[in-house]
Each structure stands twice: as structure tokens, then as C-alpha cells.
Scaffold this active site. Structure first.
Site, mmCIF file in Angstrom:
data_model
loop_
_atom_site.group_PDB
_atom_site.id
_atom_site.type_symbol
_atom_site.label_atom_id
_atom_site.label_comp_id
_atom_site.label_asym_id
_atom_site.label_seq_id
_atom_site.Cartn_x
_atom_site.Cartn_y
_atom_site.Cartn_z
ATOM 1 N N MET A 54 0.808 -1.227 0.000
ATOM 2 C CA MET A 54 0.000 0.000 0.000
ATOM 3 C C MET A 54 0.841 1.276 0.000
ATOM 4 S SD MET A 54 -1.683 0.008 3.827
ATOM 5 C CE MET A 54 -2.515 1.560 3.649
ATOM 6 N N TYR A 55 2.152 1.184 0.241
ATOM 7 C CA TYR A 55 3.008 2.370 0.151
ATOM 8 C C TYR A 55 3.237 2.770 -1.310
ATOM 9 C CZ TYR A 55 4.451 1.251 5.000
ATOM 10 O OH TYR A 55 4.512 0.957 6.334
ATOM 11 N N ARG A 56 3.058 1.809 -2.212
ATOM 12 C CA ARG A 56 3.259 2.030 -3.653
ATOM 13 C C ARG A 56 4.673 2.510 -3.970
ATOM 14 N NH1 ARG A 56 -2.301 3.817 -3.038
ATOM 15 N NH2 ARG A 56 -3.639 2.426 -4.242
#
Length: 167
Positions: A54-56
């Protein structure tokens, strides 16, 4: 000014791997900033990188690892899976590995307890990933003690780590 020395303290995990206690957290690092910070941290002596789907920024963290010149086997890599569909877990990990440019992570974590507070189905997928060699150790993040106990009771396997925020 002298060069910073990163403390080498580490803790053993169930696999026998040693997890450095100090690592670079990459939350909110994006694009070239993530690549540069990763490379600089490794050049300074850090040997633990912490990222998440989710940090990408897994691709950029992987680029920083390669740019540092530090051998992959000398760096402990953690990434996290946002809880959701258990049937998507292994595909998500494979995508993380491709982005990071590595064949395995040293630690794969359930990023937070799912809605049921336990995530036994997701945890079973994590155990499959460990058995397949895609993750050396598996664990959780932000679980309560009750959630850890329930997960262990339901699956018979205690997470190697419960990563919690400490600052």
C-alpha cells in the site's frame, strides 16, 4: 563529522534468519526520493528495509537496493499485505517480488488485522507463501494480544513478528 554507524543488533526469527532491529521505514517515500533514501540508508549501514504494497514504492525501494551495491543476501527486506481477499494474497506477494526485483522477502506481514480481527484465511495464504519459499518468515502488524492468540488457536502457527508502531 564522522560517519554514522548503524547498530548491528538483530533478533532471531523462527526460520533462523536474523532480523536487524533498526531498519529504514519507507512509508510516505515516493519516486526518486524512495530510491535515493534506500540507497543512502544502505550505504550508511542499514541492513533492514521496510516497505508495503500500500506504500506504492516497492519498485523504487528495489531500485535503491540494486543501486546501493549491497548484496541482496546482506539486506533484510520486509513488505506488507493489506488485509483483504485471501485468494489475492499470493498474487499480491508475487507482484511485490517483481516490483522489488527479488525472488523472496525475508518477512511478509499482514499489514493490519482484517475486519474479523484475525484473518485466519489470509494467514493460511501466508503460510503457503513461506512453504513455497516466497517469504522466509511471516508475521503480522498492529495485532492485539487477543488477536494474536486467536490467530494462533485457529491455525496452529504463531506469527514470527507482530510489528507495531513505536516512536
Amino acid at each position: 563529522m564522522g560517519r554514522m554507524t548503524v547498530p548491528p543488533r538483530a533478533v532471531p526469527l523462527p526460520s533462523g534468519a536474523a532480523m536487524p532491529l533498526l531498519g529504514l521505514g519507507t512509508w510516505q517515500l515516493q519516486d526518486q526520493q524512495a530510491t535515493d533514501a534506500t540507497r543512502w540508508a544502505l550505504e550508511a549501514g542499514y541492513r533492514h528495509l521496510d516497505t508495503a504494497t500500500m506504500y506504492r514504492n516497492e519498485r523504487e525501494v528495489g531500485e535503491g537496493l540494486r543501486a546501493s551495491g549491497v548484496a541482496r543476501d546482506e539486506v533484510f527486506v520486509t513488505t506488507k499485505f493489506r488485509p483483504g481477499r485471501a485468494d489475492a494474497a499470493l498474487d499480491t506477494l508475487r507482484a511485490s517480488l517483481a516490483a522489488l526485483g527479488t525472488d523472496r522477502v525475508d518477512l511478509w506481514l499482514i499489514h493490519a488485522p482484517p475486519d474479523d480481527g484475525v484473518g485466519a484465511d489470509v494467514w493460511r495464504a501466508f503460510l503457503q507463501a513461506r512453504e513455497a519459499g516466497l517469504a522466509v518468515d511471516v508475521g503480522v502488524s498492529n495485532y492485539s494480544l487477543d488477536g494474536l492468540d486467536r490467530l494462533t488457536e485457529l491455525t496452529g502457527v504463531t506469527p514470527a513478528v507482530n510489528q507495531i508502531r513505536w516512536s
